[in-house]
Design an enzyme around this catalytic site. Structure first.
Site, PDB file in Angstrom:
ATOM      1  N   ARG A   1      70.443 104.399 -21.743  1.00 12.94           N
ATOM      2  CA  ARG A   1      70.346 103.644 -22.882  1.00 12.94           C
ATOM      3  C   ARG A   1      71.694 103.622 -23.761  1.00 12.94           C
ATOM      4  O   ARG A   1      72.043 102.683 -24.117  1.00 12.94           O
ATOM      5  CB  ARG A   1      69.240 104.243 -23.886  1.00 12.94           C
ATOM      6  CG  ARG A   1      68.929 103.189 -25.083  1.00 12.94           C
ATOM      7  CD  ARG A   1      67.961 103.663 -25.987  1.00 12.94           C
ATOM      8  NE  ARG A   1      67.840 105.037 -26.388  1.00 12.94           N
ATOM      9  CZ  ARG A   1      67.032 105.433 -27.211  1.00 12.94           C
ATOM     10  NH1 ARG A   1      65.712 105.061 -27.137  1.00 12.94           N
ATOM     11  NH2 ARG A   1      67.246 106.853 -27.601  1.00 12.94           N
TER      12      ARG A   1
ATOM     13  N   GLU B   1      58.538  98.014 -35.635  1.00 11.30           N
ATOM     14  CA  GLU B   1      58.990  99.340 -35.526  1.00 11.30           C
ATOM     15  C   GLU B   1      59.297  99.977 -36.939  1.00 11.30           C
ATOM     16  O   GLU B   1      59.096  99.230 -37.910  1.00 11.30           O
ATOM     17  CB  GLU B   1      59.908  99.625 -34.676  1.00 11.30           C
ATOM     18  CG  GLU B   1      61.196  99.040 -34.863  1.00 11.30           C
ATOM     19  CD  GLU B   1      62.412  99.432 -34.019  1.00 11.30           C
ATOM     20  OE1 GLU B   1      62.289 100.147 -33.007  1.00 11.30           O
ATOM     21  OE2 GLU B   1      63.583  98.797 -34.388  1.00 11.30           O
TER      22      GLU B   1
ATOM     23  N   LYS C   1      71.476 100.688 -29.748  1.00 15.68           N
ATOM     24  CA  LYS C   1      71.230 101.836 -30.816  1.00 15.68           C
ATOM     25  C   LYS C   1      72.637 101.898 -31.546  1.00 15.68           C
ATOM     26  O   LYS C   1      73.549 102.872 -31.366  1.00 15.68           O
ATOM     27  CB  LYS C   1      70.914 103.163 -30.333  1.00 15.68           C
ATOM     28  CG  LYS C   1      70.342 104.016 -30.971  1.00 15.68           C
ATOM     29  CD  LYS C   1      69.407 104.833 -30.188  1.00 15.68           C
ATOM     30  CE  LYS C   1      68.985 106.329 -31.001  1.00 15.68           C
ATOM     31  NZ  LYS C   1      68.299 106.029 -32.063  1.00 15.68           N
TER      32      LYS C   1
HETATM   33  N1  PMP Z   1      63.286 102.566 -32.995  1.00 14.35           N
HETATM   34  C1  PMP Z   1      64.445 102.978 -33.738  1.00 14.35           C
HETATM   35  C2  PMP Z   1      65.104 102.048 -34.378  1.00 14.35           C
HETATM   36  C3  PMP Z   1      64.968 104.269 -33.507  1.00 14.35           C
HETATM   37  O1  PMP Z   1      66.161 104.588 -33.962  1.00 14.35           O
HETATM   38  C4  PMP Z   1      64.356 105.244 -32.723  1.00 14.35           C
HETATM   39  C5  PMP Z   1      64.970 106.557 -32.569  1.00 14.35           C
HETATM   40  N2  PMP Z   1      65.814 106.773 -31.376  1.00 14.35           N
HETATM   41  C6  PMP Z   1      63.156 104.791 -32.178  1.00 14.35           C
HETATM   42  C7  PMP Z   1      62.691 103.609 -32.201  1.00 14.35           C
HETATM   43  C8  PMP Z   1      62.468 105.688 -31.071  1.00 14.35           C
HETATM   44  O2  PMP Z   1      63.085 105.943 -29.646  1.00 14.35           O
HETATM   45  P1  PMP Z   1      63.116 107.166 -29.094  1.00 14.35           P
HETATM   46  O3  PMP Z   1      61.834 107.352 -28.607  1.00 14.35           O
HETATM   47  O4  PMP Z   1      64.114 106.952 -27.847  1.00 14.35           O
HETATM   48  O5  PMP Z   1      63.677 108.234 -30.035  1.00 14.35           O
END
Ligand code: PMP
Length: 300
Positions: A58, A191, A158
Site C-alpha cells: 500500500r 469511513e 495515504k
Molecule cells: N481510513 C483511513 C483514512 C485511515 O487513515 C486508516 C488507518 N490507516 C484506515 C482507514 C484503516 O486502515 P488500516 O486498517 O490499514 O489501518
C-alpha cells in the site's frame, strides 16, 4: 511512560538511527509546509509485525500515486522497519513510515528538485480508540465535513494531508461524540478518521468501496468473514442503513475492530456490541496470536 511523556526511543531518519530527541527534519520540508508526502501505519504484537508485506504494498502504491521516489529502495525498506522496531526492543509496537517530498532549493510549492525525506519510528502500541471502547462501543457523529472527493485527492492515497479527517474529528468531539463518520460526494457513509466502516444486516457484513483508504484491517476482516462463513461484501452504506443496521463497527491498524453503538445519538441495533463483531474480533485476536501473517522481530 505517561500519556504526555515524549517517546525517547530510536528513530530512523534519512539513513541514520538516532535517539528520538535528536531525530529531526528541516522546517523547509514539503511534508510540513504542504502536506506533500505519504505514510503508512503498522503494528506489531507478540513480537511479530502484522501483514508487513501488505503495508509495504500500500505504501508503494501511495508513493507511485504521488510520483514520489523514496530515498531508500522499497526492497530495503522492510529491513529498515524491522531494524527500527528491534532497536527499540519492542514486541508490541505502533510503527509509522513516512516519506515526504523533502526539501527544495526554495521553499515554494514546486515538487521538482526536492531531496525526499524518509522517517520510520516505532513506539509502544498506541490505540486510536480510548480505553474500554471495545466493551462500550463508540458514539459517532455523521459530520457535515465531507470526505474529500477523489477528484481532489484520492482517498486511497495515504497522504500526509489529513486535515479533512482532523476537521471531521473535531466536529464530532465538539458534538460530544467519540468519533466522526464522514459522507462521500454521493452522501454515502464512507469511513472515519483512521478507520474503515462496516455494518451488519441480517447476518451479512457490508463495507463501502468508494472514497476510502484500502484498509489492511478491512481486508483482514473480509478474509476472516469468508473463513467463518459469514456472508460479506462491498456495498453502499447510506445514513439510513446505519440507523437501521443490526450492528456497525470500525477497523484500523491502530485500534483493531471497535464496535459503533451510537450514530447521532441513536443506538445501533440494541446499542451494545453485537455477536458478529464479537465473532470477528475473536478471530482477529486469534490470527494475531497465531503469527500467521507476522514478520518476526529479532531480539536484541
Ligand atoms: N481510513 C483511513 C483514512 C485511515 O487513515 C486508516 C488507518 N490507516 C484506515 C482507514 C484503516 O486502515 P488500516 O486498517 O490499514 O489501518
Amino acid at each position: 511512560m505517561t500519556a504526555t511523556a515524549v517517546w525517547t526511543g530510536i528513530v530512523y531518519v534519512n539513513g541514520e538511527y538516532l535517539p528520538a530527541g535528536e531525530a529531526a527534519v528541516s522546517v523547509f520540508d514539503h511534508g510540513l509546509l504542504y502536506g506533500d508526502g505519504v505514510f503508512d501505519t503498522m503494528f506489531a504484537t507478540y513480537g511479530y509485525i502484522f501483514k508487513l508485506a501488505e503495508h509495504m504494498e500500500r505504501f508503494r502504491r501511495s508513493l507511485r500515486a504521488v510520483r514520489l521516489e523514496p530515498p531508500v529502495p522499497l526492497a530495503d525498506l522492510e529491513g529498515v522497519i524491522i531494524e527500527t522496531v528491534a532497536r527499540n526492543g519492542l514486541r508490541d509496537a505502533y510503527i509509522k513510515v513516512v516519506a515526504t517530498r523533502g526539501v527544495s532549493p526554495e521553499p515554494l510549492l514546486d515538487p521538482r528538485n526536492c531531496t525526499p525525506t524518509l522517517i520510520v519510528f516505532a513506539r509502544p502500541y498506541l490505540s486510536l480508540a480510548g480505553a474500554g471502547k471495545k466493551e462500550t462501543g463508540l458514539s459517532t457523529k455523521l459530520t457535515t465535513t465531507q470526505r474529500i472527493g477523489h477528484l481532489a485527492l484520492d482517498a486511497r492515497i495515504k497522504s500526509l494531508d489529513y486535515l479533512n479527517l482532523v476537521l471531521a474529528k473535531l466536529e464530532a468531539i465538539n458534538a460530544g461524540a467519540d468519533e466522526a463518520l464522514l459522507l462521500d460526494d454521493q452522501g454515502l457513509v464512507c469511513e472515519a478518521p483512521g478507520y474503515n466502516l462496516f455494518m451488519v444486516r441480517e447476518g451479512r457484513v457490508v463495507t463501502p468501496s468508494h472514497a476510502i483508504l484500502e484498509g489492511v484491517t478491512r481486508a483482514t476482516v473480509l478474509e476472516l468473514a469468508d473463513e467463518l462463513g459469514i456472508p460479506n461484501g462491498e456495498g453502499p452504506i447510506a445514513p439510513y442503513d446505519l440507523f437501521t443496521a443490526d450492528e456497525a463497527f470500525l477497523t484500523s491498524t491502530a485500534a483493531g475492530i471497535i464496535p459503533v453503538t451510537k450514530v447521532d445519538g441513536a443506538p445501533v441495533g440494541d446499542g451494545r456490541p453485537g455477536p458478529v463483531f464479537r465473532c470477528l474480533d475473536a478471530a482477529y485476536e486469534e490470527l494475531q496470536r497465531s503469527g500467521r501473517h507476522g514478520t518476526r522481530i529479532p531480539e536484541r
